[in-house]
Design an enzyme around this catalytic site. Structure first.
Site, PDB file in Angstrom:
ATOM      1  N   ARG A  49       0.790  -1.237   0.000  1.00 52.07           N
ATOM      2  CA  ARG A  49       0.000   0.000   0.000  1.00 52.07           C
ATOM      3  C   ARG A  49       0.827   1.295   0.000  1.00 52.07           C
ATOM      4  NH1 ARG A  49      -5.052   0.605   3.733  1.00 52.07           N
ATOM      5  NH2 ARG A  49      -3.539   0.393   5.448  1.00 52.07           N
ATOM      6  N   ASP A  50       2.146   1.210   0.081  1.00 48.76           N
ATOM      7  CA  ASP A  50       2.938   2.443   0.019  1.00 48.76           C
ATOM      8  C   ASP A  50       4.270   2.182  -0.672  1.00 48.76           C
ATOM      9  OD1 ASP A  50       3.322   5.182   0.410  1.00 48.76           O
ATOM     10  OD2 ASP A  50       4.367   4.878   2.307  1.00 48.76           O
TER      11      ASP A  50
END
Length: 242
Positions: A50-51
């Protein structure tokens, strides 16, 4: 156990760019791809980072990459491929459209981020804040424009002129564009990405990427955002043994 000290290397820094010739960059691209494949498929739990961004990739002294900073990661079990959240986290410029707009995250969200990262590594430029004299597109839009005009090689960093493997560069750009396609179902899985990077087989044509519309550079930065994001530094951290 070895102890390491962090030292940052900037792709956008023209001096430090010279340290990253094409073989090193291609090795980094492949290493990140294999790392994501492990997270998505081979680990006990399916992990969605997610990042994923340049500053969350560590390089050792031999330029081998390692994905880091799992503070925003989510795990899913069984056959689940993703989920929905009201608390959208991540870094603007790397987030997929469905995640940034609707909070829908999945392994294909990570694939989108990987695609952005590939285009950044090849070009030596950041997606967010990218500027071009002929248009106001971001890096994704610029790459897409060159791809449609059969001029993709122009995306490559000028620093790669002496070490460039044209076939690998063009393949990497097309794989990057396949990963940043607007619709998640159109994006390849990381197993397919690893296969496409390692083989000379014919690649499918890329479709329109997400988040590539022209922007008004005078208005950029004026509008607020409710999305929590980490700092968007275009860096890769090198690990040096003490």
């Amino acid at each position: 156990m070895k102890k390491y000290a962090h030292k940052k290397a900037y792709f956008a820094d023209q001096t430090k760019n010279k340290l990253l010739d094409w073989p090193k960059r291609f090795n980094i691209i492949n290493g990140i791809a294999r790392g994501l494949l492990y997270l998505h498929q081979d680990s006990r739990l399916r992990i969605i980072h997610r990042d994923l961004k340049a500053s969350n990739v560590l390089l050792d002294t031999e330029m081998n990459p390692k994905i880091s900073d799992f503070g925003m990661a989510r795990s899913v079990t069984g056959n689940e491929m993703g989920a929905k959240t009201r608390n959208v986290v991540g870094t603007h410029g790397y987030m997929s459209p469905e995640y940034a707009v609707d909070g829908m995250f999945s392994v294909k969200s990570d694939v989108f981020s990987f695609g952005v990262l590939v285009l950044e590594i090849v070009s030596g430029k950041k997606n967010r804040g990218f500027m071009h004299q002929d248009h106001n597109l971001n890096l994704l839009g610029h790459a897409w424009k060159l791809y449609k005009d059969d001029r993709s090689l122009e995306l490559a960093d000028e620093q790669l002129a002496d070490s460039c493997n044209i076939s690998q560069v063009l393949r990497s750009i097309q794989v990057g564009l396949l990963c940043v396609q607007q619709h998640p179902d159109d994006r390849p899985s990381m197993s397919s990405v690893v296969h496409m990077l390692a083989n000379e087989s014919l690649l499918p044509k890329a479709k329109e990427p997400g988040f590539f519309t022209e922007r008004n550079i005078f208005d950029e930065g004026k509008s607020g955002s409710q999305t929590r994001s980490s700092k968007n530094e275009f860096t890769i951290t090198m690990l040096d043994p003490r």
